[in-house]
Design an enzyme around this catalytic site. Sequence first.
Site, short mmCIF file in Angstrom:
data_model
loop_
_atom_site.label_atom_id
_atom_site.label_comp_id
_atom_site.label_asym_id
_atom_site.label_seq_id
_atom_site.Cartn_x
_atom_site.Cartn_y
_atom_site.Cartn_z
N HIS A 5 5.54 14.42 -8.35
CA HIS A 5 5.92 13.52 -7.27
C HIS A 5 7.43 13.32 -7.34
CE1 HIS A 5 4.30 10.72 -4.20
NE2 HIS A 5 5.50 10.19 -4.31
N ASP A 64 -0.57 0.48 -0.92
CA ASP A 64 0.69 1.24 -0.82
C ASP A 64 0.87 1.79 0.57
OD1 ASP A 64 3.09 2.67 -1.71
OD2 ASP A 64 1.86 4.43 -1.29
N ARG A 68 7.92 -1.14 4.27
CA ARG A 68 9.23 -1.05 3.60
C ARG A 68 10.15 -0.10 4.34
NH1 ARG A 68 7.56 1.52 -1.31
NH2 ARG A 68 9.72 1.54 -1.95
N SER A 74 4.71 2.05 -5.94
CA SER A 74 4.24 2.92 -4.86
C SER A 74 3.81 4.29 -5.40
CB SER A 74 5.37 3.06 -3.83
OG SER A 74 5.12 4.10 -2.95
N LYS A 103 -0.40 5.60 -6.52
CA LYS A 103 -1.05 6.77 -5.91
C LYS A 103 -1.44 7.79 -6.98
CE LYS A 103 2.40 7.15 -3.09
NZ LYS A 103 3.39 6.93 -2.06
#
Length: 434
Positions: free
Chosen positions: A82, A161, A168, A183, A187
Amino acid sequence: MRMVDIIHNKRSGQALTDDEIKFFIEGYTKGDIPDYQAAAFMMAIYFQGMNSQETAVLTKAMADSGETIDLSGIKGHKVDKHSTGGVGDKVTFIVGPLVASAGVPVAKMSGRGLGHTGGTIDKLEAIDGLEIEMSKERFVEIVNTHKLAVAGQTGNLAPADKKLYALRDVTATVEAVPLIAGSIMSKKLASGADSIVLDVKTGSGAFMKTMEDSEALAKEMVAIGNNLGRKTIAIISDMNQPLGFEVGNANEIKEAVDILKGAKVDDLRTLSLEIASHMTVLAGAFSHYDEARTALEANLENGRAFEAFRRFIIAQGGDAGMIDDTSKLPQAKFHLDIKAEEEGFVAEIDAESIGTAAMYLGAGRATKEDAINHAVGITLKKKIGDPVQKGDVLVTLHADTESPENAVQKVRQAYRFSPEPINRPQLIHKVIGD
Ligand code: URA
């Protein structure tokens, strides 16, 4: 408990209790707490921060806000990656197939664009027919058969999220360590990978602009992952200029495909190999980094990585003809060159301005409801350290309007020149948790 008191406590700099944080996440996910209170709370966190205990509780509450994906049906050690978000970051399209080409399963949940940064799912949708929503059974089946699947965040995976991410994005509250850590890690925890490699960006185009903030974010996320039983490492990589040469959607897919077909775009190829090498070592496919790196480089040269990408595109319903011949990807109507008005060496390319210019062209969203235009984008012709003569093309804008003035202005603001030669920025700053 009342949300207004929790906002007040955070606004005045207090550490919140576990119960206060859980009250917010549960209430916001159910819709009992409205967007305006959530937005005020995000802003209070933005200014006051959270300590490690608060961040860990926030992350766990977000991960527990919905389903967790059971990936036990996938054979082998599953690795995920990620990125904290950058400009021109199309690394997933190279890393995913590379890791898959080494026989390691990649079950990737990806997001859409956020702020000035692009999103994997938006980019993939430039390929006709490609389906990013699918049942869990189908997702598992694709990973088992082809070793790679990429899905959008389903309604039930970390729904807290999903709502907060969109909020956001439009309330200027993205750039905060606890919010980004919560966040991303919520996930990752909910989506069940065994190991995680994080690409934490630092610099002008990253949410974290300084090494200090980027390192704090990396350490926070590595600690959360390892404490919750996932082998996690973070690579801190440079985002002081866009990654590669293309920024947009279809044009980023094209650049990734070029690398999978053997092109040597330096920073993009190097970072992809770095991340993929760590992923395959964590998965146990290779015993050390150098062995992994050599094998993966070979898979870029011998076409195995491209074949893995092609199989994934077809499995998810995409038109493989568009990656066999990338001129079939969506194309903008106008191509406008922006030329240098002075000579020298490129000293800076403010990546956030380039990302914002791409958004003005339509490649990203200014509001939650905006649709993405996959054809438009930006091609950089000069990067930091390159010598430039007056009249040289710095950037080509791909636009659907003839004179996209605001994008042109943003790009002009992004470039700064030096009369003296400039070193290229270091690409990989640090690996944390290796
Ligand atoms: N990527 C995410 O998934 N969340 C963030 O907050 C920033 C980048």
